[in-house]
Design an enzyme around this catalytic site. Sequence first.
Site, short mmCIF file in Angstrom:
data_model
loop_
_atom_site.label_atom_id
_atom_site.label_comp_id
_atom_site.label_asym_id
_atom_site.label_seq_id
_atom_site.Cartn_x
_atom_site.Cartn_y
_atom_site.Cartn_z
N ALA A 63 1.10 -1.01 -0.23
CA ALA A 63 0.49 -0.27 -0.34
C ALA A 63 1.09 1.05 -0.44
CB ALA A 63 -0.71 -0.08 1.23
N GLY A 102 0.48 -5.57 0.41
CA GLY A 102 -0.02 -5.37 -0.27
C GLY A 102 0.62 -5.61 -2.03
N GLU A 105 -0.89 -9.20 -1.39
CA GLU A 105 -2.18 -10.11 -1.04
C GLU A 105 -2.60 -9.51 -2.53
OE1 GLU A 105 -2.44 -6.47 1.44
OE2 GLU A 105 -3.36 -8.59 3.28
N GLU A 125 3.98 -6.14 7.20
CA GLU A 125 3.07 -4.81 7.77
C GLU A 125 3.38 -4.34 8.63
OE1 GLU A 125 1.83 -7.14 5.73
OE2 GLU A 125 0.48 -5.96 3.99
#
Length: 699
Positions: A63, A102, A105, A125
């Site tokens: 992210a 992310g 992911e 994270e």
Amino acid sequence: MSQVVTYAREGSVGVITVNNPPVNALSQAVRQGLRDCLKQGQADADAKVLMILGAGRTFIAGADIREFGKPPQEPNLPDVIAEMEQSEKVVVAAIHGTALGGGLEVCLGTHYRVAVPSARVGLPEVKLGLLPGAGGTQRLPRLTGPEAALEIMTTGRFVPAKEALKLGIIDHIAEQEDVREAGLAYAEKLAAEGAKPRSVSEMNDKLEAAKKDRNVFDKARASLEKTARGQFSPFRIVDCVEAAVDLPFAEGMKKERELFKQCMDSPQRAGMIHAFFAEREAAKLPDVTKDTPRREIKSVGIIGAGTMGGGIAMNFVNVGIPVKLLEVKQDALDKGLAVIRRNYENTAKKGRISKDDVEKRMGLIEGTLSYDDFAGVDLVIEAVFESMDIKKQVFTKLDEVCKPGAILATNTSTLDVNEIASVTKRPEDVVGMHFFSPANVMKLLENVRGEKTSPEVIATVMDLSKRIKKVGVCVGVCHGFVGNRMLHQRQSQAMALVDDGATPWQVDKVIYDFGFPMGPFAMSDLAGLDVGYRIREERRKAGDPKAQELTWTDKLVEQGRHGQKTGAGVYLYEEGNRKGKPDPEVEALIEQHRKEKGITPREISDQEILERNLYIMINEGAKILEEGIALRSSDIDVIYLYGYGFPAYRGGPMFYADQVGVKTVYDKVVEFQERFGDDWKPAPLLERLAREGGKFGDL
Ligand code: 3H9
């Protein structure tokens, strides 16, 4: 259509390329672009398979951290990933560089994953005080089983492609490094085979065992109590994986969202993200640009094969830079080399390097007794006894033997780098490189810039820090530089608190509970109480009025209690035990010491202990900033995070001051000045920020 994500077809493959330098972070535009390009791919009748890859040096690194703390913008990542997973056409991820957070992911939301051999994946994270919030906690355990997923997510480590294949995170490793070619070949093959979409969210086999046996979660929590003491997000990761096992996928996703939000709202997340950017900011110097020339460092000379010199040498050979290690006497050299070998052999025993690596690394170290062997090296680091006279002799010699352009560095932790440089004809080539003990382990490197150190030299040394896997911070010349100068203040407060009535164990517990790995007295025992004793002896001899009286720790040294190494210091260390026990004899000695000084002890609250230990450092940090010794307050934070074990989730001392409120800190400092004297004189910068309602972070 977004510029940062593009769609193009090659043969039967619809190629979706993310191009958002430097690391293809998943900004709003990227998320929107992915959604748009997926739609375009679905509509493209000639595309049999869709493939996602990153342009530039990496796949998607996660992210966009810069968006955190701001109002969320649509589309959110879990939705985009769900659309991808539900795609009727097969979606493939082609991974190079790193697929992180992310980014991984996204990969887990595709149907097949191919990587180039050098790629790495991870869900880091946790290092930002977060948990994977786009399905990572629900999908990864479905591929690897809960145990491996927990280990990967709670450590945040990067998993190399080979291991990722073994664990089932990826499906194939290409033979080549060209990700586009590798991805296309794999996608074409899937198209030719008529491969069908398969959703990780529907793979439940690997969760079965943990449904019956909860041991994996108990073990994970117990281990985190030791490794992640005080942290919020690692424990929430375990909760999420437990939810993956116990609940249907959609429910697990809800749980993940709820806990992700809790992490996002926690001050720990703010502290850790501050730490992330502070570390990167520290690498930037105002007068150093990409165009500032750097000197090539292909070989290094190190003077002193003791604990420090040996540790420093290991950093260089670990990354393949040959070292010449100099000692005065053969037996000291042999001993130093033997210690290095033993360290490597121990690492090999733990399986972290191979036996071959041990030999390769030892093969890169050449012992010498002669300065003449330094004629060709690009950098010399001196790690000899902390005495100005000796350092001056060493630098005079180096000035004679080293080639023009060689960088001459001192590892001094206290002495004036300008004075050391002054004995050479090339002070512009002289710099401080202050490693922290144990030098092969501690990540911090204070790079001390003297008055005359050239931008080229400091730029080289800062780059080199990263190359040897250290976090380099540039600091100016003053006694103790940034880290030790502030620590010295904390140490005096710790002593004063015990004089006033606290026990050493009470002081240590407060600091430990705050999140440091140990308190000030446990730390003194580790370093050796005799070190401070010797410094005070010198000052006593020199007639320093402040050093005339023996401290109670000096009295311990005179009883032969030097700390851990003698089995007793402030604490008592029973046979082989590195964790000390409080000792009633020490309490008696302190009691006697107070009587001699005419002090009536008082109850001291934990709050006072914490404030006096931390605020004195913050006040000193403010002075350091005013004097320009540190460039920015976040540099001080980085020094404390990487050199002194300041808890990362509190962001460092100056960030902590901003969190508590500079005015709150200032008011206490003023109160302490009234009660305890001028050691507490407020720094003008602290006063100004308090008056203006400012923050260190805004300077
Ligand atoms: C996440 O993904 C949450 C999701 O689960 C849930 C979402 C709903 N964003 O380190 P470098 C910048 S959390 C923005 O010097 P390297 C960095 O600041 C995220 N910027 O390079 C620097 O900028 P500058 C999980 C980022 O080659 C520049 O890129 N992901 C981001 O030594 C170069 O960085 C992570 O935690 C980002 N995500 O190392 C990965 N990442 O040049 C964090 C980097 O202006 N990143 N930047 O100073 C890393 O670990 C390293 O940066 C990486 C590259 C290994 C990628």
